[in-house]
Design a protein around this motif. Sequence first.
Motif, PDB file in Angstrom:
ATOM      1  N   VAL A 138       3.382   9.052   0.874  1.00 22.78           N
ATOM      2  CA  VAL A 138       3.744   8.370   2.111  1.00 22.78           C
ATOM      3  C   VAL A 138       5.259   8.451   2.286  1.00 22.78           C
ATOM      4  CG1 VAL A 138       3.684   6.149   3.316  1.00 22.78           C
ATOM      5  CG2 VAL A 138       1.770   6.827   1.883  1.00 22.78           C
ATOM      6  N   GLY A 172      -0.369   4.310  -0.300  1.00 21.06           N
ATOM      7  CA  GLY A 172      -1.173   5.442   0.130  1.00 21.06           C
ATOM      8  C   GLY A 172      -2.420   5.654  -0.685  1.00 21.06           C
ATOM      9  N   TYR A 173      -3.500   6.006  -0.003  1.00 24.32           N
ATOM     10  CA  TYR A 173      -4.774   6.398  -0.604  1.00 24.32           C
ATOM     11  C   TYR A 173      -5.333   5.339  -1.550  1.00 24.32           C
ATOM     12  CZ  TYR A 173      -3.009  10.638   1.418  1.00 24.32           C
ATOM     13  OH  TYR A 173      -2.487  11.541   2.299  1.00 24.32           O
ATOM     14  N   SER A 204       0.166  10.174  -5.753  1.00 22.75           N
ATOM     15  CA  SER A 204       0.119  11.021  -4.565  1.00 22.75           C
ATOM     16  C   SER A 204      -1.257  11.647  -4.347  1.00 22.75           C
ATOM     17  CB  SER A 204       1.180  12.125  -4.657  1.00 22.75           C
ATOM     18  OG  SER A 204       0.898  12.974  -5.748  1.00 22.75           O
ATOM     19  N   ASN A 232       0.856  -1.179   0.000  1.00 21.53           N
ATOM     20  CA  ASN A 232       0.000   0.000   0.000  1.00 21.53           C
ATOM     21  C   ASN A 232       0.896   1.234   0.000  1.00 21.53           C
ATOM     22  OD1 ASN A 232      -1.756   2.085   0.494  1.00 21.53           O
ATOM     23  ND2 ASN A 232      -2.815   1.076   2.168  1.00 21.53           N
ATOM     24  N   SER A 284       4.604   8.966  -4.444  1.00 22.73           N
ATOM     25  CA  SER A 284       3.733   8.611  -3.325  1.00 22.73           C
ATOM     26  C   SER A 284       3.747   9.716  -2.277  1.00 22.73           C
ATOM     27  CB  SER A 284       4.202   7.299  -2.689  1.00 22.73           C
ATOM     28  OG  SER A 284       3.461   7.013  -1.528  1.00 22.73           O
TER      29      SER A 284
END
Length: 89
Positions: free
Chosen positions: A66, A7-8, A45, A5, A64
């Motif tokens: 993160v 992010g989002y 992102s 993962n 990303s």
Amino acid sequence: MQLINIGYGNMVCAGRIVAIVSPDAAPVKRMVQSAKENGTLVDASCGRKTKAVIITDSDHVILSAVQPETLAHRTSQTENTEEDGTDDI
């Protein structure tokens, strides 16, 4: 195939990741610009500030939101579960 993962709701295949780097260095900025021109840039992102750049074995560059440390931790967790043979993630 283990997915990380980033992010989002975005995921990347863990086996394809070559490097996870900070976007602040000039060589990384040039790499991102070059990937944008070549059509190999993936912006995951979701409009937020880019905190990590992921380079894959297919020369795709993924942005990303993160932190690189968080992504590295998630990658190492995936490697540990592959060694144990368990699926905790």
